[in-house]
Scaffold this active site. Structure first.
Site, PDB file in Angstrom:
ATOM      1  N   SER A  15       0.855 -16.449  -6.479  1.00 28.98           N
ATOM      2  CA  SER A  15      -0.415 -16.031  -5.878  1.00 28.98           C
ATOM      3  C   SER A  15      -0.139 -14.950  -4.855  1.00 28.98           C
ATOM      4  O   SER A  15       0.687 -15.143  -3.960  1.00 28.98           O
ATOM      5  CB  SER A  15      -1.097 -17.227  -5.198  1.00 28.98           C
ATOM      6  OG  SER A  15      -2.140 -16.801  -4.358  1.00 28.98           O
ATOM      7  N   ILE A  16      -0.838 -13.823  -4.943  1.00 26.94           N
ATOM      8  CA  ILE A  16      -0.582 -12.747  -3.976  1.00 26.94           C
ATOM      9  C   ILE A  16      -1.147 -13.085  -2.599  1.00 26.94           C
ATOM     10  O   ILE A  16      -0.770 -12.473  -1.600  1.00 26.94           O
ATOM     11  CB  ILE A  16      -1.150 -11.391  -4.449  1.00 26.94           C
ATOM     12  CG1 ILE A  16      -2.677 -11.409  -4.474  1.00 26.94           C
ATOM     13  CG2 ILE A  16      -0.577 -10.988  -5.792  1.00 26.94           C
ATOM     14  CD1 ILE A  16      -3.294 -10.038  -4.586  1.00 26.94           C
ATOM     15  N   ASP A  17      -2.051 -14.081  -2.522  1.00 29.40           N
ATOM     16  CA  ASP A  17      -2.706 -14.405  -1.252  1.00 29.40           C
ATOM     17  C   ASP A  17      -1.838 -15.240  -0.315  1.00 29.40           C
ATOM     18  O   ASP A  17      -2.170 -15.384   0.864  1.00 29.40           O
ATOM     19  CB  ASP A  17      -4.014 -15.164  -1.500  1.00 29.40           C
ATOM     20  CG  ASP A  17      -5.062 -14.296  -2.178  1.00 29.40           C
ATOM     21  OD1 ASP A  17      -5.006 -13.072  -2.001  1.00 29.40           O
ATOM     22  OD2 ASP A  17      -5.922 -14.846  -2.892  1.00 29.40           O
TER      23      ASP A  17
ATOM     24  N   ARG B 210      -9.373  10.136  12.659  1.00 27.39           N
ATOM     25  CA  ARG B 210     -10.320   9.243  11.997  1.00 27.39           C
ATOM     26  C   ARG B 210     -10.001   7.775  12.270  1.00 27.39           C
ATOM     27  O   ARG B 210      -8.888   7.404  12.625  1.00 27.39           O
ATOM     28  CB  ARG B 210     -10.290   9.474  10.483  1.00 27.39           C
ATOM     29  CG  ARG B 210     -11.116  10.672  10.055  1.00 27.39           C
ATOM     30  CD  ARG B 210     -11.066  10.864   8.559  1.00 27.39           C
ATOM     31  NE  ARG B 210     -11.933  11.979   8.163  1.00 27.39           N
ATOM     32  CZ  ARG B 210     -11.735  12.742   7.113  1.00 27.39           C
ATOM     33  NH1 ARG B 210     -10.708  12.544   6.333  1.00 27.39           N
ATOM     34  NH2 ARG B 210     -12.576  13.727   6.829  1.00 27.39           N
TER      35      ARG B 210
ATOM     36  N   THR C 243      21.036  -4.198  10.204  1.00 25.48           N
ATOM     37  CA  THR C 243      22.007  -3.452   9.409  1.00 25.48           C
ATOM     38  C   THR C 243      21.735  -3.682   7.933  1.00 25.48           C
ATOM     39  O   THR C 243      21.368  -4.790   7.533  1.00 25.48           O
ATOM     40  CB  THR C 243      23.456  -3.881   9.724  1.00 25.48           C
ATOM     41  OG1 THR C 243      24.340  -3.342   8.738  1.00 25.48           O
ATOM     42  CG2 THR C 243      23.615  -5.390   9.743  1.00 25.48           C
TER      43      THR C 243
ATOM     44  N   HIS D  32      24.099   7.090   1.200  1.00 26.51           N
ATOM     45  CA  HIS D  32      23.282   6.854   2.389  1.00 26.51           C
ATOM     46  C   HIS D  32      21.785   6.783   2.119  1.00 26.51           C
ATOM     47  O   HIS D  32      21.007   6.547   3.047  1.00 26.51           O
ATOM     48  CB  HIS D  32      23.582   7.929   3.447  1.00 26.51           C
ATOM     49  CG  HIS D  32      24.872   7.671   4.160  1.00 26.51           C
ATOM     50  ND1 HIS D  32      26.091   7.912   3.570  1.00 26.51           N
ATOM     51  CD2 HIS D  32      25.128   7.170   5.393  1.00 26.51           C
ATOM     52  CE1 HIS D  32      27.057   7.586   4.418  1.00 26.51           C
ATOM     53  NE2 HIS D  32      26.502   7.123   5.524  1.00 26.51           N
TER      54      HIS D  32
END
EC number: 2.7.1.11
Length: 850
Positions: free
Chosen positions: A234-236, A271, A598, A731
Site C-alpha cells: 500500500s502506498i499510503d 508563487r 556517508t 563519484h
C-alpha cells in the site's frame, strides 16, 4: 558427564528423531515423497528435547559443541527440503504498489528453492474464484526482469464474488484441485481480512465441497488446513504493525521529484503551491513529504488544525516571505479534514491564500502518478525480504498457527498476527470518525508520532527573538560528501534556534574549525537546504589531532559549548581523537555527537547512515539501464564497480535490489574457485531464456582480484558463450538530490541530536562554564535495530575494525544468502534466526491491550 556419554546420548536422540519422521501416520502427500522424508534431518527442537542441559567446557548455551554444529548444519540444509510435497499460491489484491513484483519474485524463487511448487494467481481474488488459466504454475524464468517494474505483473482486481461465501467456495475448490494449501496475499487491510475469513471457513468449505462431490475424501484430507501469510502492499503506509508498507517509499520518490521540480518554478515567480497527495485515511505521505521538502504547512486527517487555522496559516506564510523566502509549499492529504470532520480541499486553501494575502497561488493534484514508475531500492529490498520471510512462515505453519502478516520494525522482519494488525488499523479509523484524534495519532505508531513531533517543531514553533542566557552550538560536516548532510544541518540549526541557542556553522570540517572558518547561522541561512545534495558547508577528511591547539583556541574564541559532527568514518575517528585530547586540553571538554552520514554506511554504532539510501538508488537506477542494455544485446555480462571502501553494504544491497548474479565484497572472502563457479553459473544461465548477467564488485573487496582482473577472467572464460563489459560508477554515487528516506532520516537525526545536546550542555554546566569529561558526553547517534540510540564513541572502539574502517559486525551480511538464492545458487539458507510470531501492543480507551 563424560564426552563419550554425551556423544552416545546425542546419537540416540538423532536416531529417535529420525524415527519420528518414519512413523506410519502419514498423509498420502507425505507417502509420495517418503524417500526424501527419510533423509530429512531432525529439527533443533527434536534434538534439544532429548538432550539434558549440561555443565561442560565444550558447550554453547548448555548444548554440546558437536551437537550445536550438527544442528546448525542441518538447519541450514532443512530449508532446501522444507517445501517438498507442498504448493504455494501468490496473489496481489487491492490497489497496486511499486515493489509488489519484487515480493512476488522472492516468493516464487524461494518457494522453488525449498522444493515447493509455486503458482501465480492472476487478477487477485477474482482469479482465485474464476480459476482456469488465472492460476498457473510459476517457473524460475517467469519472474525474470520483474524487479524494476512498477505495479503488479500478475494483475490485481476488486472482487465482489470473493466477499460472498459462494465465491470463496469456488476459490477453495480451485486450490484443492491443485493441491495448494499455502496462500501468500500481497495487498491492503481489506485483502488481508478477506484472506483471514477464507482461512477460518476453510474446514466448512472443504466439507461442503466433499458433500457435493466436487472433491474426494482423499483430497479433503490432503488439504485439511490452509496457511495464510500476508504482505502489506500500500502506498499510503496505512497498515498498523509495520514501519513501512511495500510501495510507500517509491510513492514518496514520485512526490519528491515533483515537489523539487515545482520548487524551481515557484521560486522564479514568488508563487505559493498547494500540492495534494494521496492518503484518504492516512496522512503518512503528506507528513513525510512536508518533512522532506521543508513545507510551510501540512494537512493530514489524523491531526486536524485548530479552529483558527486560517489565520495561523496566513500569518506563517507572510512571516516566511518577510524572512526572504520566494516560495511557499503547502502539502494536503486528500483526506484532510478540520476538527468537525469537514473536508479541507486544496482549492479551499488556494482561495484562502489568494483572498487574504493576494499571493500568486497554484494547485497541483498528483493523483495516480504516485502509484506509477520504477520501485525504489528500498521497496525492492523490502519486497524481497518480506517475500522470503513469507515463504518460511507458510512452510513452517501448522493448523494452530494464526494467519500472520510479515512486517518491518526498524531493520528487522517480524511476524505479527494478521487480525491484531487489522484490528488496530480499524481502531485508527474509528478513533478519527469519533473525533478522538490524539488516540488516532498514537495508534499510528511511534514512527508516525516522531515524524509529527519533528514537523510541528520545524513548521509551527517560532524561534525566540532573544538569546539571552542561551548556549552556543557549532555544526560541521566531516569526511566525504553524502546526500542528506544539508538536511541534517538544517534540522540541527533550526531546532537549536527554536530552543533559544546561538547556532554556528563550521566550514570545511576540522580544518575549518582550526582555521576559524566559523559563522553564525540564522533561520534563513539554512532555508531550502533539505533537498540539496552534497555539503553546503564544505567537508574534508582532515582529523583534529594535529590541530588541537588551534581548535581549542577557536572553541574559546567563539564560546562553543557543544559540537554536532555530521559525517562518515572520519567523523567517528575524529570524535575518538577529541575524547583523547581532553586529557591535554580542557577546551575540548564539551559535549559532542556524531550523526553518521556517508554513502559507505560503515560508521560503527548505526545500522544506517545518511546518504547511503541515495547512493543505493543511484546504483540501482544505473543497473536497471545496464540490464536493459544487456537484455537487448543478449548474451552479455556486465561487471559493475561500486564505492564503499572495504564496506560491502552498497554492493550487497544494490545486488539484492537490482537482481545481480553475484556481489563481491571484502567481508565475504572469495577465491579463484568462487569466480570459476560464478562464470560457470552464467554459462548455464545463457542456456535459459534469460541471456544476460550482472555482477557487482565492491571497490576494495580484494586487492588482487581487481575489476580489470574479473573483467578479463569473465571475458576469457565466456568466449563464444557471452561477452563482457565493465563499468566503474565512481563519484556519481556521492552526488544527486537526496532521496526521501535520507531527507527524512537526516531531519529526524538532527532534531534528536540537538535535543540530546541541549540536555547534555545543561548537565555539564559547572561554575559558570561547560565541562564535559564523561564517556557519555561524546556519542554516536545511530539507528540500532528498532530505535535511535546514543552510544559513547569510546564504547564503540571494541566493535570497530580500524584497519578496514568498518564495524566488526554488520546486520546486512545476513541478507547475502538471499541474494545468492534469488540468483539460483545452490547454497544453504540459515533458518535458525527467522522471525518469530510477536504481538502488536496497542492502547485503546486508556487501557493497554496486547
Amino acid at each position: 558427564m563424560r564426552k563419550v556419554e554425551l556423544h552416545l546420548k546425542f546419537f540416540m536422540c538423532v536416531t529417535q528423531s529420525r524415527q519420528l519422521v518414519r512413523t506410519p501416520q502419514r498423509t498420502a502427500e507425505e507417502a509420495s515423497t517418503s524417500s526424501m522424508l527419510m533423509q530429512k534431518p531432525p529439527s533443533r527442537t527434536d534434538v534439544l528435547k532429548s538432550l539434558d542441559t549440561v555443565d561442560d567446557p565444550d558447550t554453547v548455551e548448555g548444548i554440546p559443541i558437536f551437537a550445536n554444529e550438527w544442528i546448525m548444519t542441518h538447519e541450514h540444509h532443512a530449508a532446501k527440503t522444507l517445501g517438498i510435497g507442498k504448493a504455494i499460491a501468490v496473489l496481489t489484491s487491492g490497489g497496486d504498489a511499486q515493489g509488489m513484483n519484487a515480493a512476488v519474485r522472492a516468493v516464487v524463487r524461494v518457494g522453488i528453492y525449498t522444493g515447493a511448487r509455486v503458482f501465480f494467481v492472476h487478477e487477485g481474488y477474482q482469479g482465485l474464484v474464476d480459476g482456469g488459466d488465472n492460476i498457473r504454475e510459476a517457473t524460475w524464468e517467469s519472474v525474470s526482469m520483474m524487479l524494476q517494474l512498477g505495479g503488479t505483473v500478475i494483475g490485481s482486481a476488486r472482487c465482489k464474488d470473493f466477499r460472498e461465501r459462494e465465491g470463496r467456495l469456488r476459490a477453495a475448490h480451485n486450490l484443492v484441485k491443485r493441491g495448494i494449501t499455502n496462500l501468500c496475499v500481497i495487498g491492503g487491510d481489506g485483502s488481508l481480512t478477506g484472506a483471514d475469513t477464507f482461512r477460518s471457513e476453510w474446514s466448512d468449505l472443504l466439507s461442503d465441497l466433499q458433500k457435493s462431490g466436487k472433491i474426494t475424501a482423499e483430497e479433503a484430507t490432503k488439504s485439511s488446513y490452509l496457511n495464510i501469510v500476508g504482505l502489506v502492499g500500500s502506498i499510503d503506509n496505512d497498515f498498523c504493525g509495520t514501519d513501512m508498507t511495500i510501495g510507500t517509499d517509491s510513492a514518496l520518490h514520485r512526490i519528491i521529484e515533483i515537489v523539487d521540480a515545482i520548487t524551481t518554478t515557484a521560486q522564479s515567480h514568488q508563487r505559493t503551491f498547494v500540492l495534494e497527495v494521496m492518503g484518504r485515511h492516512c496522512g503518512y505521505l503528506a507528513l513525510v513529504t512536508s518533512l522532506s521538502c521543508g513545507a510551510d504547512w501540512v494537512f493530514i486527517p489524523e491531526c486536524p488544525p485548530d479552529d483558527d487555522w486560517e489565520e495561523h496559516l496566513c500569518r506563517r506564510l507572510s512571516e516566511t516571505r518577510n524572512r526572504g523566502s520566494r516560495l511557499n509549499i503547502i502539502i494536503v492529504a486528500e483526506g484532510a479534514i478540520d476538527k468537525n470532520g469537514k473536508p479541507i480541499t486544496s482549492e479551499d486553501i488556494k482561495n484562502l491564500v489568494v483572498k487574504r494575502l493576494g499571493y500568486d497561488t497554484r494547485v497541483t493534484v498528483l493523483g495516480h502518478v504516485q502509484r506509477g514508475g520504477t520501485p525504489s531500492a528500498f521497496d525492492r529490498i523490502l519486497g524481497s525480504r518480506m517475500g522470503v520471510e513469507a515463504v518460511m512462515a507458510l512452510l513452517e505453519g501448522t493448523p494452530d498457527t494464526p494467519a500472520c502478516v510479515v512486517s518491518l520494525s526498524g531493520n528487522q522482519a517480524v511476524r505479527l498476527p494478521l487480525m491484531e494488525c487489522v484490528q488496530v488499523t480499524k481502531d485508527v479509523t474509528r478513533a478519527m470518525d469519533e473525533r478522538r484524534f490524539d488516540e488516532a495519532l498514537k495508534l499510528r505508531g511511534r514512527s508516525f508520532m516522531n515524524n509529527w513531533e519533528v514537523y510541528k517543531l520545524l513548521a509551527h514553533v517560532r524561534p525566540p527573538k532573544s538569546k539571552s542566557g542561551s548556549h552556543t552550538v557549532a555544526v560541521m560536516n566531516v569526511g566525504a560528501p553524502a546526500a542528506g548532510m544539508n538536511a541534517a544541518v538544517r534540522s540541527t540549526v533550526r531546532i537549536g534556534l527554536i530552543q533559544g541557542n546561538r547556532m554556528l556553522v563550521v566550514h570545511d570540517g576540522f580544518e575549518g574549525l582550526a582555521k576559524g572558518q566559523i559563522e553564525e547561522a540564522g533561520w534563513s541561512y539554512v532555508g531550502g537546504w533539505t533537498g540539496q545534495g552534497g555539503s553546503k558547508l564544505g567537508t574534508k577528511r582532515t582529523l583534529p589531532k594535529k590541530s588541537f591547539e588551534q581548535i581549542s583556541a577557536n572553541i574559546t574564541k567563539f564560546n562553543i559549548q557543544g559540537l554536532v559532527i555530521i559525517g562518515g568514518f572520519e567523523a567517528y575517528t575524529g570524535g575518538l581523537e577529541l575524547m583523547e585530547g581532553r586529557k591535554q586540553y580542557d577546551e575540548l571538554c564539551i559535549p559532542f555527537v556524531v550523526i553518521p552520514a556517508t554513502v559507505s554506511n560503515n560508521v560503527p554504532g548505526s545500522d544506517f547512515s545518511v546518504g547511503a539510501d541515495t547512493a543505493l538508488n543511484t546504483i540501482c537506477m544505473t543497473c536497471d539501464r545496464i540490464k536493459q542494455s544487456a537484455a537487448g544485446t543478449k548474451r552479455r555480462v556486465f561487471i559493475i564497480e561500486t564505492m564503499g571502501g572495504y564496506c560491502g553494504y552498497l554492493a550487497t544491497m544494490a545486488g539484492l535490489a537490482a537482481g545481480a548474479d553475484a556481489a563481491y565484497i571484502f567481508e565475504d572472502p572469495f577465491t579463484i574457485r568462487d569466480l570459476q563457479v560464478n562464470v560457470e553459473h552464467l554459462v548455464q544461465k545463457m542456456k535459459t531464456t534469460v541471456k544476460r548477467g550482472l555482477v557487482l564488485r565492491n571497490e576494495k573487496c580484494n586487492e588482487n582480484y581487481t575489476t580489470d582482473f574479473i573483467f578479463n577472467l569473465y571475458s576469457e572464460e565466456g568466449k563464444g558463450i557471452f561477452d563482457s563489459r565493465k563499468n566503474v560508477l565512481g563519484h556519481m554515487q556521492q552526488g544527486g538530490s537526496p532521496t526521501p528516506f535520507d531527507r527524512n532520516f537526516a531531519t529526524k537525526m538532527g532534531a534528536k541530536a540537538m535535543n540530546w545536546m541541549s540536555g547534555k550542555i545543561k548537565e555539564s554546566y559547572r561554575n559558570g562554564r561547560i565541562f564535559a569529561n564523561s564517556p557519555d558526553s561524546g556519542c554516536v547517534l545511530g539507528m540500532r535495530k528498532r530505535a535511535l540510540v546514543f552510544q559513547p564513541v569510546t564504547e564503540l572502539k571494541e566493535q570497530t575494525d580500524f584497519e578496514h574502517r568498518i564495524p566488526k559486525e554488520q546486520w546486512w551480511l545476513k541478507l547475502r544468502p538471499i541474494l545468492k538464492i534469488l540468483a539460483k545458487y545452490e547454497i544453504d539458507l540459515d533458518t535458525s534466526e527467522h522471525a518469530h510470531l510477536e504481538h502488536i501492543s496497542r492502547k485503546r480507551s486508556g487501557e493497554a491491550n496486547v
